[in-house]
Scaffold this active site. Structure first.
Site, PDB file in Angstrom:
ATOM      1  N   SER B  35       3.460 -20.404 -21.232  1.00  0.00           N
ATOM      2  CA  SER B  35       3.449 -19.898 -22.601  1.00  0.00           C
ATOM      3  C   SER B  35       3.644 -21.024 -23.622  1.00  0.00           C
ATOM      4  O   SER B  35       4.467 -21.921 -23.436  1.00  0.00           O
ATOM      5  CB  SER B  35       4.577 -18.875 -22.764  1.00  0.00           C
ATOM      6  OG  SER B  35       4.588 -18.367 -24.073  1.00  0.00           O
ATOM      7  N   ALA B  84       9.426 -28.008 -31.998  1.00  0.00           N
ATOM      8  CA  ALA B  84      10.142 -26.923 -32.670  1.00  0.00           C
ATOM      9  C   ALA B  84       9.111 -26.149 -33.479  1.00  0.00           C
ATOM     10  O   ALA B  84       9.116 -26.162 -34.718  1.00  0.00           O
ATOM     11  CB  ALA B  84      11.248 -27.467 -33.569  1.00  0.00           C
ATOM     12  N   ILE B  85       8.181 -25.506 -32.754  1.00  0.00           N
ATOM     13  CA  ILE B  85       7.132 -24.738 -33.428  1.00  0.00           C
ATOM     14  C   ILE B  85       7.767 -23.534 -34.125  1.00  0.00           C
ATOM     15  O   ILE B  85       7.376 -23.166 -35.227  1.00  0.00           O
ATOM     16  CB  ILE B  85       6.059 -24.261 -32.407  1.00  0.00           C
ATOM     17  CG1 ILE B  85       5.497 -25.444 -31.595  1.00  0.00           C
ATOM     18  CG2 ILE B  85       4.949 -23.482 -33.109  1.00  0.00           C
ATOM     19  CD1 ILE B  85       4.731 -26.472 -32.351  1.00  0.00           C
ATOM     20  N   ASN B 141      11.059 -13.929 -23.274  1.00  0.00           N
ATOM     21  CA  ASN B 141      11.660 -15.199 -23.677  1.00  0.00           C
ATOM     22  C   ASN B 141      13.068 -14.953 -24.201  1.00  0.00           C
ATOM     23  O   ASN B 141      13.251 -14.438 -25.302  1.00  0.00           O
ATOM     24  CB  ASN B 141      10.790 -15.846 -24.767  1.00  0.00           C
ATOM     25  CG  ASN B 141      11.309 -17.212 -25.180  1.00  0.00           C
ATOM     26  OD1 ASN B 141      12.331 -17.676 -24.678  1.00  0.00           O
ATOM     27  ND2 ASN B 141      10.606 -17.842 -26.096  1.00  0.00           N
ATOM     28  N   CYS B 144      14.395 -19.521 -26.086  1.00  0.00           N
ATOM     29  CA  CYS B 144      13.775 -20.492 -26.987  1.00  0.00           C
ATOM     30  C   CYS B 144      14.852 -21.203 -27.786  1.00  0.00           C
ATOM     31  O   CYS B 144      15.660 -20.558 -28.458  1.00  0.00           O
ATOM     32  CB  CYS B 144      12.804 -19.823 -27.956  1.00  0.00           C
ATOM     33  SG  CYS B 144      12.060 -21.037 -29.067  1.00  0.00           S
ATOM     34  N   ILE B 205      11.808 -23.539 -15.986  1.00  0.00           N
ATOM     35  CA  ILE B 205      12.745 -23.571 -17.080  1.00  0.00           C
ATOM     36  C   ILE B 205      12.029 -23.577 -18.428  1.00  0.00           C
ATOM     37  O   ILE B 205      10.905 -24.063 -18.524  1.00  0.00           O
ATOM     38  CB  ILE B 205      13.657 -24.835 -17.009  1.00  0.00           C
ATOM     39  CG1 ILE B 205      12.834 -26.114 -17.036  1.00  0.00           C
ATOM     40  CG2 ILE B 205      14.561 -24.777 -15.810  1.00  0.00           C
ATOM     41  CD1 ILE B 205      13.636 -27.402 -17.099  1.00  0.00           C
ATOM     42  N   THR B 280       3.205 -28.577 -20.732  1.00  0.00           N
ATOM     43  CA  THR B 280       2.857 -29.703 -21.603  1.00  0.00           C
ATOM     44  C   THR B 280       1.623 -30.473 -21.137  1.00  0.00           C
ATOM     45  O   THR B 280       0.835 -30.950 -21.953  1.00  0.00           O
ATOM     46  CB  THR B 280       4.080 -30.640 -21.695  1.00  0.00           C
ATOM     47  OG1 THR B 280       5.149 -29.879 -22.260  1.00  0.00           O
ATOM     48  CG2 THR B 280       3.819 -31.844 -22.557  1.00  0.00           C
TER      49      THR B 280
END
Lengths: 259, 318
Positions: B35, B84-85, B141, B144, B205, B280
């Site tokens: 995600s 930090a979207i 989630n 976050c 994680i 990523t």
């Protein structure tokens, strides 16, 4: 859109801090439009996680060229590569400049290496126009020959006065717009945010269209990560984020909500 | 670590069983995309054959649209990045309307990541997705690090985590997968709390809380000041936490954290993961998931193993 292993054909050094590299990537070169970019993964640098976006400077004969300034880790690493080395390219990405401007004169405004996509644009435009090139000093004025070859009118401005007029390129542009009120140009600009904001102001005041190419740090380059967002005003009046990599990097001046 | 199994032996392991049944989600292979690193699917469709993925986990969705954080939102660090979207998303209604028709066209399980600022918001978004065709599971989630309310506040306390999960459980029949934070003293306690609350599987994680300062300006680089670290830097942390969670619970684990090649995916599976997610590395190389699948095949063939399932928890004691 493609991912291609592109071999470096040639490296040129137009200035101490600037490089031009020619890359063989037929699929990307064949479909590239002015204002689009490639997202480059540098080889052999395992601690570099993100690709680096570069606007396309030339696209012809199966090759593209990019023009960049050595500013950080990525561009420093890139400057170590030589002809024969390969890089991984995604592209062409993003929405470029609209090229269809029947009858109107194109006026291009470049800040530093922001001249790169504009040189590509000038080649593809059917109409000759005026290019304003600005930089801190003479060493930052690039691609003058490219525009001479196309018989464009060239105006140069440097902040230290070492080449062309002394001052900001947007001041020289303003003087030209004031002197030529009968000409209704379409503005195209690429450079630092401050310059783009000034061009935007001049365009809005005079009711001219201005297409601005934004330079932002990017993550994915395809609109997924939402790192390179810019506040925009949408046609229905509400504001929200646009993705510079996917919805841009070119936006019309009135779309952008400046900080 | 050099990647020996990088998908170059194209003929390796043609007859291997790569399928995984993850708490009812039938996957062609155990490699999904995580995600927040793959948008909602269309963003990467020009570069990746979506039907070859084990599953797609879409970017986090909330009951209402969310604007996310100001910019800058992302900064590269050595062997990773800090983001930090702020969970920017169009909201559940627009997600269903704009993206589900596209996702349904592909032969790939869709897992929708959901989040809320309160238990009620988690319930609401889960309820909205219950009868939507083409969704295989919900990843919840609770971890976050980039929003003040909700998110990690639920994910660091076992009682709060259990409360969110049991509330969502009452709303959904879909496979329910809480996503855990690495930033807890005992991952086993958290994993058991969500298992007891009705989770079908667990994923871990999420990113690790992190911070980057520009030493010239002495200001934090991110507009949000702090963010979450992801990428190769966090991989060994993920291995340890997957292993500890595997010892603590019976439900299957989706392991993620810094996968760039098959070796790291295999390591997470040996530690206890039934499936893995590439995050990523999608930004670096969109073909990572497909390389990982090929590399796992090569590894299984070389080790004389017939089923990828046999990798899960195959760790030997020292």
């Amino acid at each position: 859109m493609n991912i291609e292993q592109a071999q470096i054909k040639e490296v040129q050094k137009p200035g101490e801090q600037y490089r031009i590299i020619v890359l063989n990537c037929p699929a990307i070169a064949g479909s590239a439009a002015p204002g689009q970019f490639v997202h480059m993964l540098l080889p052999g640098l395992k601690d570099i996680t993100l690709r680096r976006p570069f606007s396309i400077f030339k696209a012809e004969d199966g090759n593209i060229a990019i023009l960049y300034k050595i500013v950080g880790r990525g561009t420093s690493a890139l400057s170590m590569l030589a002809a024969g080395d390969e890089v991984d390219l995604m592209g062409p990405l993003g929405k470029g400049f609209p090229c269809d401007i029947a009858g109107e004169i194109p006026v291009l405004v470049a800040g530093g290496y922001g001249v790169a996509p504009l040189a590509f644009l000038a080649k593809r435009l059917k109409t000759q126009g005026v290019i304003f090139i600005g930089g801190a000093s003479a060493a930052d004025i690039l691609c003058v020959k490219e525009f001479e070859k196309l018989n464009w009118e060239i105006r140069i401005a440097t902040e230290d006065g070492s080449m062309g007029d002394k001052g900001l390129v947007t001041e020289v542009l303003k003087a030209w717009l004031d002197k030529n009120p009968e000409r209704r140009p379409v503005l195209y600009a690429c450079g630092p945010d401050g310059m783009l904001k000034a061009v935007s102001g001049l365009a809005v005041d005079r009711d001219l269209k201005a297409w601005l190419s934004l330079d932002k740090h990017m993550g994915c380059g395809v609109g997924a990560c939402l790192a390179c967002v810019q506040k925009l005003k949408f046609p229905d009046g509400h504001t929200g984020w646009g993705r510079v990599c996917k919805d841009g990097p070119v936006f019309e001046a009135r779309e952008i909500v400046w900080n | 670590m050099p990647c020996k199994y990088d998908g170059n032996m194209s003929n390796a392991g043609k007859n291997l069983d790569m399928t995984v049944d993850l708490a009812g989600i039938r996957m062609k292979n155990p490699v999904m995309v995580a995600s927040g690193t793959f948008g909602y699917g269309p963003e990467y469709a020009d570069f990746v054959n979506l039907s070859e993925l084990g599953a797609i986990v879409v970017k986090g969705i909330s009951a209402e649209p969310c604007e996310g954080n100001p910019v800058p939102r992302m900064v590269e660090v050595k062997s990773g990045l800090v983001n930090a979207i702020g969970l920017q998303n169009p909201g559940v209604a627009k997600f269903i309307k704009e993206y589900m028709p596209f996702l349904r066209k592909h032969d790939v399980p869709v897992i929708v990541n959901i989040w809320g600022k309160s238990v009620e918001e988690y319930e609401r978004v889960a309820g909205c997705l219950n009868d939507v065709e083409g969704i295989a599971g919900l990843e919840v989630n609770i971890s976050c690090p980039n929003i003040k309310e909700g998110g990690i506040a639920f994910g660091t306390d076992p009682k709060s985590a259990g409360r969110v999960v049991s509330a969502v459980r009452k709303q959904t029949r879909l496979t329910l997968i809480p996503k855990l934070s690495p930033n807890v003293p005992d991952i086993g306690v958290m994993a058991r709390a969500v298992e007891d609350a009705g989770a079908d599987a667990v994923s871990l994680i999420n990113t690790m809380p992190a911070m980057v300062i520009d030493i010239e300006t002495r200001k934090p680089v991110l507009a949000n000041t702090v963010g979450g670290l992801s990428g190769p830097a966090v991989h060994p942390v993920a291995v340890k936490l997957v292993w500890e969670a595997w010892k603590a619970v019976k439900i299957p684990i989706i392991g993620m954290g810094g996968i760039t090649c098959a070796e790291e995916a295999i390591e997470l599976m040996i530690a206890g993961a039934s499936a893995v997610a590439v995050g990523t590395a999608n930004f670096t190389d969109p073909s990572t998931a497909s390389r990982v699948v090929k590399g796992i095949r090569e590894y299984l063939a070389r080790h004389g193993m017939a089923c990828v399932k046999d990798l899960t928890g195959s760790i030997k004691t020292r």
